[in-house]
Design a protein around this motif. Structure first.
Motif, PDB file in Angstrom:
ATOM      1  N   ALA A 249       9.199 -16.648   0.226  1.00 48.33           N
ATOM      2  CA  ALA A 249       9.488 -15.635   1.253  1.00 48.33           C
ATOM      3  C   ALA A 249       9.719 -14.274   0.609  1.00 48.33           C
ATOM      4  CB  ALA A 249      10.708 -16.047   2.076  1.00 48.33           C
ATOM      5  N   ILE A 250      10.472 -14.242  -0.464  1.00 44.56           N
ATOM      6  CA  ILE A 250      10.738 -12.967  -1.150  1.00 44.56           C
ATOM      7  C   ILE A 250       9.442 -12.378  -1.691  1.00 44.56           C
ATOM      8  CG2 ILE A 250      11.838 -11.919  -3.179  1.00 44.56           C
ATOM      9  CD1 ILE A 250      14.205 -13.853  -2.655  1.00 44.56           C
ATOM     10  N   LEU A 251       8.640 -13.211  -2.349  1.00 39.37           N
ATOM     11  CA  LEU A 251       7.374 -12.727  -2.892  1.00 39.37           C
ATOM     12  C   LEU A 251       6.441 -12.245  -1.784  1.00 39.37           C
ATOM     13  CD1 LEU A 251       6.637 -15.343  -5.691  1.00 39.37           C
ATOM     14  CD2 LEU A 251       7.240 -12.934  -5.991  1.00 39.37           C
ATOM     15  N   CYS A 252       6.363 -12.983  -0.713  1.00 44.01           N
ATOM     16  CA  CYS A 252       5.457 -12.628   0.382  1.00 44.01           C
ATOM     17  C   CYS A 252       5.903 -11.371   1.112  1.00 44.01           C
ATOM     18  CB  CYS A 252       5.323 -13.803   1.352  1.00 44.01           C
ATOM     19  SG  CYS A 252       4.397 -15.164   0.625  1.00 44.01           S
ATOM     20  N   PHE A 253       7.205 -11.089   1.083  1.00 44.91           N
ATOM     21  CA  PHE A 253       7.701  -9.858   1.694  1.00 44.91           C
ATOM     22  C   PHE A 253       7.049  -8.641   1.038  1.00 44.91           C
ATOM     23  CE2 PHE A 253      10.768  -6.342   1.952  1.00 44.91           C
ATOM     24  CZ  PHE A 253      11.016  -6.304   3.318  1.00 44.91           C
ATOM     25  N   TYR A 254       6.751  -8.748  -0.255  1.00 44.51           N
ATOM     26  CA  TYR A 254       6.194  -7.609  -0.994  1.00 44.51           C
ATOM     27  C   TYR A 254       4.675  -7.537  -0.985  1.00 44.51           C
ATOM     28  CZ  TYR A 254      10.859  -6.455  -2.411  1.00 44.51           C
ATOM     29  OH  TYR A 254      12.172  -6.079  -2.375  1.00 44.51           O
ATOM     30  N   ILE A 255       4.001  -8.502  -0.396  1.00 41.63           N
ATOM     31  CA  ILE A 255       2.529  -8.464  -0.356  1.00 41.63           C
ATOM     32  C   ILE A 255       2.003  -7.197   0.329  1.00 41.63           C
ATOM     33  CG2 ILE A 255       0.484  -9.579   0.643  1.00 41.63           C
ATOM     34  CD1 ILE A 255       1.724 -12.265  -0.196  1.00 41.63           C
ATOM     35  N   PRO A 256       2.497  -6.811   1.508  1.00 46.33           N
ATOM     36  CA  PRO A 256       1.993  -5.561   2.113  1.00 46.33           C
ATOM     37  C   PRO A 256       2.262  -4.331   1.236  1.00 46.33           C
ATOM     38  CG  PRO A 256       3.132  -6.862   3.761  1.00 46.33           C
ATOM     39  CD  PRO A 256       3.401  -7.517   2.432  1.00 46.33           C
ATOM     40  N   TYR A 257       3.391  -4.324   0.538  1.00 48.97           N
ATOM     41  CA  TYR A 257       3.737  -3.211  -0.338  1.00 48.97           C
ATOM     42  C   TYR A 257       2.764  -3.141  -1.515  1.00 48.97           C
ATOM     43  CZ  TYR A 257       7.126   0.194  -2.124  1.00 48.97           C
ATOM     44  OH  TYR A 257       7.741   1.340  -2.533  1.00 48.97           O
ATOM     45  N   ILE A 258       2.424  -4.282  -2.073  1.00 50.27           N
ATOM     46  CA  ILE A 258       1.464  -4.344  -3.184  1.00 50.27           C
ATOM     47  C   ILE A 258       0.086  -3.896  -2.705  1.00 50.27           C
ATOM     48  CG2 ILE A 258       0.271  -5.933  -4.756  1.00 50.27           C
ATOM     49  CD1 ILE A 258       2.979  -7.540  -4.798  1.00 50.27           C
ATOM     50  N   ARG A 259      -0.309  -4.335  -1.527  1.00 52.17           N
ATOM     51  CA  ARG A 259      -1.596  -3.912  -0.966  1.00 52.17           C
ATOM     52  C   ARG A 259      -1.610  -2.410  -0.713  1.00 52.17           C
ATOM     53  NH1 ARG A 259      -3.321  -7.133   3.924  1.00 52.17           N
ATOM     54  NH2 ARG A 259      -5.345  -6.286   3.379  1.00 52.17           N
ATOM     55  N   LEU A 260      -0.479  -1.863  -0.308  1.00 56.78           N
ATOM     56  CA  LEU A 260      -0.364  -0.432  -0.087  1.00 56.78           C
ATOM     57  C   LEU A 260      -0.559   0.332  -1.396  1.00 56.78           C
ATOM     58  CD1 LEU A 260       0.208   1.489   2.261  1.00 56.78           C
ATOM     59  CD2 LEU A 260       2.630   1.299   1.734  1.00 56.78           C
ATOM     60  N   ASP A 261       0.040  -0.169  -2.468  1.00 57.29           N
ATOM     61  CA  ASP A 261      -0.158   0.449  -3.785  1.00 57.29           C
ATOM     62  C   ASP A 261      -1.629   0.423  -4.186  1.00 57.29           C
ATOM     63  OD1 ASP A 261       2.429   1.298  -4.320  1.00 57.29           O
ATOM     64  OD2 ASP A 261       2.995  -0.558  -5.335  1.00 57.29           O
ATOM     65  N   GLY A 262      -2.315  -0.677  -3.882  1.00 57.00           N
ATOM     66  CA  GLY A 262      -3.745  -0.774  -4.179  1.00 57.00           C
ATOM     67  C   GLY A 262      -4.552   0.250  -3.395  1.00 57.00           C
ATOM     68  N   ALA A 263      -4.187   0.450  -2.137  1.00 55.57           N
ATOM     69  CA  ALA A 263      -4.894   1.444  -1.310  1.00 55.57           C
ATOM     70  C   ALA A 263      -4.655   2.858  -1.838  1.00 55.57           C
ATOM     71  CB  ALA A 263      -4.430   1.333   0.150  1.00 55.57           C
ATOM     72  N   ILE A 264      -3.450   3.118  -2.326  1.00 51.58           N
ATOM     73  CA  ILE A 264      -3.142   4.435  -2.887  1.00 51.58           C
ATOM     74  C   ILE A 264      -3.991   4.677  -4.133  1.00 51.58           C
ATOM     75  CG2 ILE A 264      -1.353   5.785  -4.071  1.00 51.58           C
ATOM     76  CD1 ILE A 264       0.660   4.426  -2.116  1.00 51.58           C
ATOM     77  N   LYS A 265      -4.067   3.687  -5.005  1.00 52.77           N
ATOM     78  CA  LYS A 265      -4.883   3.829  -6.221  1.00 52.77           C
ATOM     79  C   LYS A 265      -6.348   4.065  -5.873  1.00 52.77           C
ATOM     80  CE  LYS A 265      -1.843   1.158  -9.160  1.00 52.77           C
ATOM     81  NZ  LYS A 265      -1.567  -0.122  -9.791  1.00 52.77           N
ATOM     82  N   LYS A 266      -6.831   3.355  -4.865  1.00 52.36           N
ATOM     83  CA  LYS A 266      -8.220   3.525  -4.437  1.00 52.36           C
ATOM     84  C   LYS A 266      -8.446   4.943  -3.899  1.00 52.36           C
ATOM     85  CE  LYS A 266     -11.567   1.719  -1.114  1.00 52.36           C
ATOM     86  NZ  LYS A 266     -11.758   0.864   0.043  1.00 52.36           N
ATOM     87  N   ASN A 267      -7.511   5.425  -3.081  1.00 51.37           N
ATOM     88  CA  ASN A 267      -7.634   6.785  -2.530  1.00 51.37           C
ATOM     89  C   ASN A 267      -7.611   7.829  -3.634  1.00 51.37           C
ATOM     90  OD1 ASN A 267      -7.905   6.030   0.099  1.00 51.37           O
ATOM     91  ND2 ASN A 267      -5.915   6.765   0.753  1.00 51.37           N
ATOM     92  N   LYS A 268      -6.707   7.679  -4.580  1.00 52.00           N
ATOM     93  CA  LYS A 268      -6.617   8.658  -5.672  1.00 52.00           C
ATOM     94  C   LYS A 268      -7.888   8.650  -6.515  1.00 52.00           C
ATOM     95  CE  LYS A 268      -1.726   9.282  -5.901  1.00 52.00           C
ATOM     96  NZ  LYS A 268      -0.569   9.539  -6.703  1.00 52.00           N
ATOM     97  N   LYS A 269      -8.445   7.481  -6.727  1.00 52.41           N
ATOM     98  CA  LYS A 269      -9.690   7.382  -7.485  1.00 52.41           C
ATOM     99  C   LYS A 269     -10.822   8.093  -6.734  1.00 52.41           C
ATOM    100  CE  LYS A 269     -12.639   3.978  -9.760  1.00 52.41           C
ATOM    101  NZ  LYS A 269     -12.869   2.569 -10.026  1.00 52.41           N
ATOM    102  N   MET A 270     -10.879   7.897  -5.411  1.00 53.29           N
ATOM    103  CA  MET A 270     -11.901   8.573  -4.603  1.00 53.29           C
ATOM    104  C   MET A 270     -11.704  10.089  -4.619  1.00 53.29           C
ATOM    105  SD  MET A 270     -12.145   5.932  -1.378  1.00 53.29           S
ATOM    106  CE  MET A 270     -13.358   6.834  -0.456  1.00 53.29           C
TER     107      MET A 270
END
Length: 175
Positions: free
Chosen positions: A87-108
């Motif tokens: 449960a604790i790990l899964c709570f952070y999945i959206p946050y981790i995905r958000l970090d991935g989207a930020i990295k993708k945007n910055k790269k673009m």
């Protein structure tokens, strides 16, 4: 048979929607200003500025509740401590995905920046002022994160900020 399945799926969606709506309302009262500010910045940086803090936290809560529940119902994990850690790990999945989207945007943005500078140089050399050059570029620029940032900058210019201020604000938003 297919109509029955569709009705059943519709009922499941309405239950999930009702639960998510309830979580969103509850999350509005969370006393976590630092986390709220951090998440709102990340949502903006990722291009998901239409998602509210409350909706994002509701996604986190849904992941934290649903995944361990599914693991337990399927019999994959039965140990309560393991379910708690899941449960604790899964709570952070959206946050981790958000970090991935930020990295993708910055790269673009970094890949689009030379093209933007070329367009800006050509527009200014052709006689357009800085503000007008930005508006012209926005009209013809592809729908990518840099265009979104340019639109914010154009709004700042239109609100009366100087070019230097608008550029500084864009720099601060993009780190």
């Amino acid at each position: 048979s297919t109509q029955v399945e569709q009705v059943h799926r519709g009922q499941k969606k309405s239950i999930v929607s009702a639960l998510m709506s309830r979580l969103i309302v509850i999350n509005g009262a969370l006393p976590v200003p630092g986390y709220r500010k951090s998440v709102e910045k990340k949502l903006s940086d990722s291009g998901q500025s239409t998602v509210t803090f409350e909706e994002f936290v509701a996604k986190q809560e849904a992941w934290a509740i649903a995944t361990p529940l599914v693991l337990w119902l399927l019999g994959v994990v039965e140990d309560p401590m393991m379910l708690f850690f899941a449960a604790i790990l899964c709570f952070y999945i959206p946050y981790i995905r958000l970090d991935g989207a930020i990295k993708k945007n910055k790269k673009m943005i970094l890949s689009d920046l030379p093209f933007l500078i070329d367009l800006l140089t050509l527009s200014v050399e052709a006689g357009a002022g800085f503000d007008q050059a930005i508006r012209n570029i926005i009209e013809h620029f592809p729908d990518r994160p840099l265009k979104y940032e340019l639109q914010i900058m154009a709004q700042n210019l239109q609100a009366g900020n100087s070019s230097a201020e608008a550029l500084a604000q864009m720099r601060d938003r993009l780190d």
